[in-house]
Design an enzyme around this catalytic site. Structure first.
Site, short mmCIF file in Angstrom:
data_model
loop_
_atom_site.label_atom_id
_atom_site.label_comp_id
_atom_site.label_asym_id
_atom_site.label_seq_id
_atom_site.Cartn_x
_atom_site.Cartn_y
_atom_site.Cartn_z
N TYR A 44 33.87 15.80 54.20
CA TYR A 44 34.39 15.83 52.84
C TYR A 44 33.32 15.37 51.85
O TYR A 44 33.11 15.97 50.81
CB TYR A 44 35.62 14.93 52.73
CG TYR A 44 36.31 15.01 51.40
CD1 TYR A 44 37.28 15.97 51.17
CD2 TYR A 44 35.98 14.13 50.36
CE1 TYR A 44 37.91 16.06 49.94
CE2 TYR A 44 36.60 14.22 49.13
CZ TYR A 44 37.58 15.18 48.92
OH TYR A 44 38.20 15.26 47.71
N PHE A 96 30.41 38.67 29.13
CA PHE A 96 30.98 39.13 30.38
C PHE A 96 32.47 38.79 30.30
O PHE A 96 32.86 37.83 29.63
CB PHE A 96 30.31 38.44 31.58
CG PHE A 96 30.84 38.95 32.88
CD1 PHE A 96 30.58 40.25 33.28
CD2 PHE A 96 31.64 38.16 33.69
CE1 PHE A 96 31.11 40.75 34.46
CE2 PHE A 96 32.17 38.66 34.88
CZ PHE A 96 31.91 39.96 35.26
N THR A 97 33.30 39.59 30.98
CA THR A 97 34.76 39.45 30.82
C THR A 97 35.24 38.00 31.00
O THR A 97 35.92 37.46 30.13
CB THR A 97 35.49 40.35 31.84
OG1 THR A 97 34.89 40.16 33.12
CG2 THR A 97 35.39 41.82 31.47
N ASP A 139 23.25 32.21 32.26
CA ASP A 139 24.13 32.74 33.31
C ASP A 139 23.22 33.52 34.25
O ASP A 139 22.77 34.62 33.95
CB ASP A 139 25.20 33.65 32.71
CG ASP A 139 26.12 34.27 33.78
OD1 ASP A 139 25.78 34.21 34.97
OD2 ASP A 139 27.17 34.82 33.41
N LYS A 171 27.06 36.90 43.85
CA LYS A 171 25.96 37.83 43.57
C LYS A 171 24.62 37.18 43.89
O LYS A 171 23.89 37.64 44.73
CB LYS A 171 26.01 38.27 42.11
CG LYS A 171 27.23 39.11 41.80
CD LYS A 171 27.98 38.56 40.63
CE LYS A 171 29.30 39.28 40.42
NZ LYS A 171 29.85 38.98 39.10
N ARG A 190 34.74 51.97 33.54
CA ARG A 190 34.36 50.99 32.53
C ARG A 190 34.38 51.72 31.20
O ARG A 190 33.39 52.21 30.71
CB ARG A 190 32.96 50.42 32.79
CG ARG A 190 32.87 49.61 34.06
CD ARG A 190 33.00 48.13 33.84
NE ARG A 190 34.36 47.64 33.86
CZ ARG A 190 34.69 46.38 34.12
NH1 ARG A 190 33.77 45.49 34.41
NH2 ARG A 190 35.93 45.97 34.08
N PHE A 215 43.97 47.93 33.49
CA PHE A 215 43.02 48.65 34.36
C PHE A 215 43.13 48.19 35.82
O PHE A 215 42.79 48.93 36.73
CB PHE A 215 41.57 48.50 33.86
CG PHE A 215 41.04 47.10 33.93
CD1 PHE A 215 41.33 46.19 32.93
CD2 PHE A 215 40.24 46.69 34.98
CE1 PHE A 215 40.84 44.89 32.98
CE2 PHE A 215 39.74 45.39 35.04
CZ PHE A 215 40.05 44.49 34.04
C1 LIG Z 1 30.45 38.11 38.28
C2 LIG Z 1 29.92 37.44 37.11
C3 LIG Z 1 30.48 36.24 36.65
C4 LIG Z 1 31.70 35.61 37.29
O1 LIG Z 1 31.49 35.25 38.60
P1 LIG Z 1 32.69 35.19 39.68
O2 LIG Z 1 32.06 34.59 40.88
O3 LIG Z 1 33.18 36.58 39.87
O4 LIG Z 1 33.74 34.31 39.10
C5 LIG Z 1 29.89 35.64 35.54
N1 LIG Z 1 28.84 36.20 34.92
C6 LIG Z 1 28.28 37.35 35.33
C7 LIG Z 1 27.11 37.91 34.60
C8 LIG Z 1 28.80 38.02 36.43
O5 LIG Z 1 28.25 39.18 36.83
#
Ligand SMILES: *Cc1c(COP(=O)(O)O)cnc(C)c1O
Length: 482
Positions: free
Chosen positions: A80, A132-133, A223, A266, A389, A455
């Protein structure tokens, strides 16, 4: 990864890895594909994996791991608090980003939640190259507003601009002057700008942004979720980076940022995410949010296996052979499609190949969802799943009117190290066949339209029974072939 020249003059991307674990794929015949897409309400999110040949929906959490990652997962030290796994990850973060403090989180949007909670107040403005969304949702949820500062030509589908993700520095200065520094909690730089087609910023531009921010005493937040692709692009496109190693470039960029966060779905071929910084005060402030939302400070919602995989994945990201695979495959796919007259977003970016539906099916008006229709047609023609998209991904206004998207794209994501070149060639062939018969594709209309996130869950029907005609044409041209 190397772009290898063939004796005949052609250049192809050559895989610098071998495949030692495989997963069987299923390519259903066109009749079944027709049925499956109707069943899914022409929404590729509602297809099931069983019916999909190549899943090009996303690059998130679906990248292939290496032998070293898998073996590191086996030695993970589970506890932990105070696990050796966390120490290993933390020292890797410190090596790659030069950051002393690392706060783990369960994925990218969890980092965004923490940053928004900690810094954004009602009425604040957060300048960024593009939203980003999930980022936008967290900022607006806290009562803040997003301002996008790309150059005007960045959203032109075809261009030769190698850095479409760059900030327009004049716009940045103007926004700071207009809104006032007290109203700007931080400036956010998004590497590999996701929603405009995985387009990079240059190192020079990022440094210039940080200089402007420092002049005004404003924090910079990177980011780095798509830094892997952006890193490859600056290494190959920007003169000052060509003689630097990927690690040197990353350290240079990081040295100009106050805070860096990323999704390891990613970056690092893994799962999870985290925030790092060299500013002790900031780390103290963010810590309490980690324990409140994510978990203890040495795991933050991640399993130790994920953390081991991430540590090794980050190391591998500093290897040009590794990071070039995605962009080179995408470039290959875009070039081959372009040669056959298929309209794609250029220059080829990271993340995936983006087909320009506005021009591919220019006979379909935006209210009949050209990108959604094209994604459904691509599935019928190939069993390949892409993502709409465009207007379908927009939300209706309060008064029920429908905003039209600036671009109508079908994104065909390229999960890293997952597909082979013959699979990519298959995709190119079927999509160019579809382009020949594009007049057979018609529009879509909603039969079930949820109020939010339509979507993801909405269902649509084909206007005028075009799908059957398309499947018939496929049979005529391909005979018994799948
Ligand atoms: C995918 C992504 C996120 C969010 O990450 P998650 O692990 O899906 O929550 C944030 N910023 C960018 C540029 C992304 O491509």
């Amino acid at each position: 990864m190397a772009n290898i020249k063939f004796f005949g003059g052609e250049t192809i991307p050559l895989e610098m890895h071998k495949v030692r674990i495989v997963q069987k794929l299923n390519l259903p015949p066109v009749e079944l594909r027709l049925e499956a897409i109707k069943e899914a309400g022409n929404n590729t999110f509602l297809l099931t994996n069983r019916d999909i040949f190549l899943d090009m929906l996303t690059d998130s959490g679906v990248n292939a791991m290496s032998d070293l990652q898998l073996s590191a997962m086996m030695r993970a030290d589970d506890s932990y608090a105070g696990s050796m796994t966390f120490d290993r990850l933390k020292s890797k973060i410190s090596k790659v980003f030069g950051a002393k403090c690392f706060l783990p989180a369960h994925q990218g949007r969890a980092c965004e939640n923490i940053l928004a909670q900690a810094f954004v107040k009602p009425g604040n403005v957060v300048p960024m190259n593009y939203h980003f969304t999930t980022t936008k949702t967290h900022i607006t949820h806290m009562g803040g507003r997003v301002v996008e500062l790309l150059h005007d030509d960045a959203i032109e589908p075809t261009s030769t601009n190698p850095f479409k993700g760059n900030f327009d520095l004049d716009k940045l200065r103007a926004v700071i002057a207009k809104e006032g520094r007290e109203n700007i909690p931080f400036i956010r730089l998004e590497a590999g700008t996701n929603l405009i087609g995985g387009q990079p910023f240059s190192l020079e531009n990022a440094i210039a942004v940080s200089k402007i921010a420092k002049e005004h005493d404003i924090l910079t937040v990177l980011d780095a979720s798509l830094w892997q692709d952006n890193l490859y692009f600056v290494k190959t496109r920007e003169a000052r980076c060509m003689d630097m190693t990927p690690l040197e470039i990353t350290r240079e960029l990081a040295s100009h940022m106050d805070i860096i966060y990323f999704s390891a779905r990613k970056l690092g071929f893994a799962r999870g995410g985290g925030i790092c910084s060299n500013n002790e005060e900031i780390c103290q402030r963010l810590k309490e949010f980690v324990t409140m939302y994510e978990g203890f400070l040495t795991y933050g919602g991640m399993s130790v296996r994920e953390m081991e995989a991430m540590a090794v994945g980050l190391e591998e990201t500093m290897d040009e052979d590794v990071i070039s695979q995605g962009p080179q495959f995408i470039e290959f796919m875009c070039n081959e499609l372009e040669k056959r007259g298929v309209p794609v977003v250029t220059p080829a970016g990271g993340l995936g190949c983006h087909v320009n539906a506005m021009s591919f099916v220019d006979h379909i008006g935006q209210r009949e969802y050209p990108a959604g229709a094209l994604a459904a047609a691509i599935y019928i023609a190939s069993g390949i799943r892409g993502m709409e998209r465009g207007t379908m991904s927009e939300q209706r206004n309060e008064d029920g009117s429908e905003p039209l998207s600036e671009m109508e794209l079908v994104r065909l994501a390229m999960p890293r190290r997952v597909f082979t070149l013959s699979q990519v060639s298959y995709a190119v062939d079927r999509i160019s066949w579809l382009h020949e018969h594009r007049r057979l594709i018609g529009g879509l209309r909603f039969v079930e339209e949820p109020k939010t996130l339509r979507f993801f869950f909405g269902k649509l029907e084909a206007i005028g029974g075009w799908q059957e005609k398309l499947a018939e044409q496929f049979r005529k041209d391909f005979g018994d072939s799948l």
